[in-house]
Design a protein around this motif. Structure first.
Motif, PDB file in Angstrom:
ATOM      1  N   UNK A   1       0.859  -1.167   0.000  1.00  0.00           N
ATOM      2  CA  UNK A   1       0.000   0.000   0.000  1.00  0.00           C
ATOM      3  C   UNK A   1       0.897   1.220   0.000  1.00  0.00           C
ATOM      4  N   UNK A   2       0.602   2.169  -0.852  1.00  0.00           N
ATOM      5  CA  UNK A   2       1.382   3.403  -0.860  1.00  0.00           C
ATOM      6  C   UNK A   2       0.450   4.593  -1.034  1.00  0.00           C
ATOM      7  N   UNK A   3       0.818   5.661  -0.364  1.00  0.00           N
ATOM      8  CA  UNK A   3       0.029   6.888  -0.384  1.00  0.00           C
ATOM      9  C   UNK A   3       0.871   8.046  -0.884  1.00  0.00           C
ATOM     10  N   UNK A   4       0.196   8.989  -1.512  1.00  0.00           N
ATOM     11  CA  UNK A   4       0.781  10.282  -1.827  1.00  0.00           C
ATOM     12  C   UNK A   4       0.340  11.218  -0.712  1.00  0.00           C
ATOM     13  N   UNK A   5       1.179  12.165  -0.352  1.00  0.00           N
ATOM     14  CA  UNK A   5       0.784  13.152   0.651  1.00  0.00           C
ATOM     15  C   UNK A   5       0.980  14.545   0.078  1.00  0.00           C
ATOM     16  N   UNK A   6       0.183  15.488   0.583  1.00  0.00           N
ATOM     17  CA  UNK A   6       0.272  16.878   0.145  1.00  0.00           C
ATOM     18  C   UNK A   6       1.256  17.609   1.043  1.00  0.00           C
ATOM     19  N   UNK A   7       2.287  18.198   0.437  1.00  0.00           N
ATOM     20  CA  UNK A   7       3.267  19.000   1.157  1.00  0.00           C
ATOM     21  C   UNK A   7       3.372  20.335   0.429  1.00  0.00           C
ATOM     22  N   UNK A   8       3.023  21.413   1.129  1.00  0.00           N
ATOM     23  CA  UNK A   8       3.045  22.754   0.510  1.00  0.00           C
ATOM     24  C   UNK A   8       2.248  22.787  -0.792  1.00  0.00           C
ATOM     25  N   UNK A   9       1.053  22.194  -0.745  1.00  0.00           N
ATOM     26  CA  UNK A   9       0.145  22.147  -1.901  1.00  0.00           C
ATOM     27  C   UNK A   9       0.722  21.403  -3.100  1.00  0.00           C
ATOM     28  N   UNK A  10       1.688  20.524  -2.855  1.00  0.00           N
ATOM     29  CA  UNK A  10       2.261  19.689  -3.905  1.00  0.00           C
ATOM     30  C   UNK A  10       2.107  18.227  -3.513  1.00  0.00           C
ATOM     31  N   UNK A  11       1.749  17.381  -4.475  1.00  0.00           N
ATOM     32  CA  UNK A  11       1.664  15.942  -4.222  1.00  0.00           C
ATOM     33  C   UNK A  11       3.072  15.371  -4.175  1.00  0.00           C
ATOM     34  N   UNK A  12       3.388  14.627  -3.126  1.00  0.00           N
ATOM     35  CA  UNK A  12       4.677  13.953  -3.012  1.00  0.00           C
ATOM     36  C   UNK A  12       4.429  12.471  -2.799  1.00  0.00           C
ATOM     37  N   UNK A  13       5.431  11.673  -3.088  1.00  0.00           N
ATOM     38  CA  UNK A  13       5.292  10.230  -2.905  1.00  0.00           C
ATOM     39  C   UNK A  13       5.293   9.515  -4.238  1.00  0.00           C
ATOM     40  N   UNK A  14       4.903   8.286  -4.216  1.00  0.00           N
ATOM     41  CA  UNK A  14       4.199   7.571  -3.149  1.00  0.00           C
ATOM     42  C   UNK A  14       5.134   7.073  -2.047  1.00  0.00           C
ATOM     43  N   UNK A  15       4.549   6.925  -0.869  1.00  0.00           N
ATOM     44  CA  UNK A  15       5.265   6.429   0.307  1.00  0.00           C
ATOM     45  C   UNK A  15       4.598   5.159   0.795  1.00  0.00           C
ATOM     46  N   UNK A  16       5.407   4.162   1.174  1.00  0.00           N
ATOM     47  CA  UNK A  16       4.840   2.943   1.744  1.00  0.00           C
ATOM     48  C   UNK A  16       4.543   3.165   3.228  1.00  0.00           C
ATOM     49  N   UNK A  17       3.937   2.182   3.857  1.00  0.00           N
ATOM     50  CA  UNK A  17       3.514   2.332   5.257  1.00  0.00           C
ATOM     51  C   UNK A  17       4.695   2.556   6.194  1.00  0.00           C
TER      52      UNK A  17
END
Length: 75
Positions: free
Chosen positions: A8-24
């Motif tokens: 499972x991997x998620x993208x996260x919003x950092x300073x209104x920018x999509x970053x990732x994907x990151x695993x758990x």
């Protein structure tokens, strides 16, 4: 040979920018360091829209304290 376990991997919003994907594992480390907060917006494939991390069942555990506080010692 069994098929690989899906990760499972998620993208996260950092300073209104999509970053990732990151695993758990990465998300857990980010939560411990304060980079990922309950209010951080997250998204993964299959989600209809970005959502707060604390509203995603899979991520709620990252923000719960696993060890209860030590009660005060009465003298």
């Amino acid at each position: 040979t069994p098929p690989p376990v899906p990760t499972v991997s998620y993208h996260i919003a950092v300073n209104n920018q999509a970053t990732g994907p990151y695993d758990m594992n990465a998300l857990c480390a980010m939560a411990q360091s304060g980079q990922l907060t309950p209010a951080t917006l997250v998204w993964k494939s299959g989600m209809p829209a970005w959502s707060r991390a604390d509203a995603v069942d899979e991520l709620k555990g990252l923000f719960q304290q696993h060890i209860p506080p030590i009660p005060p010692v009465g003298n």
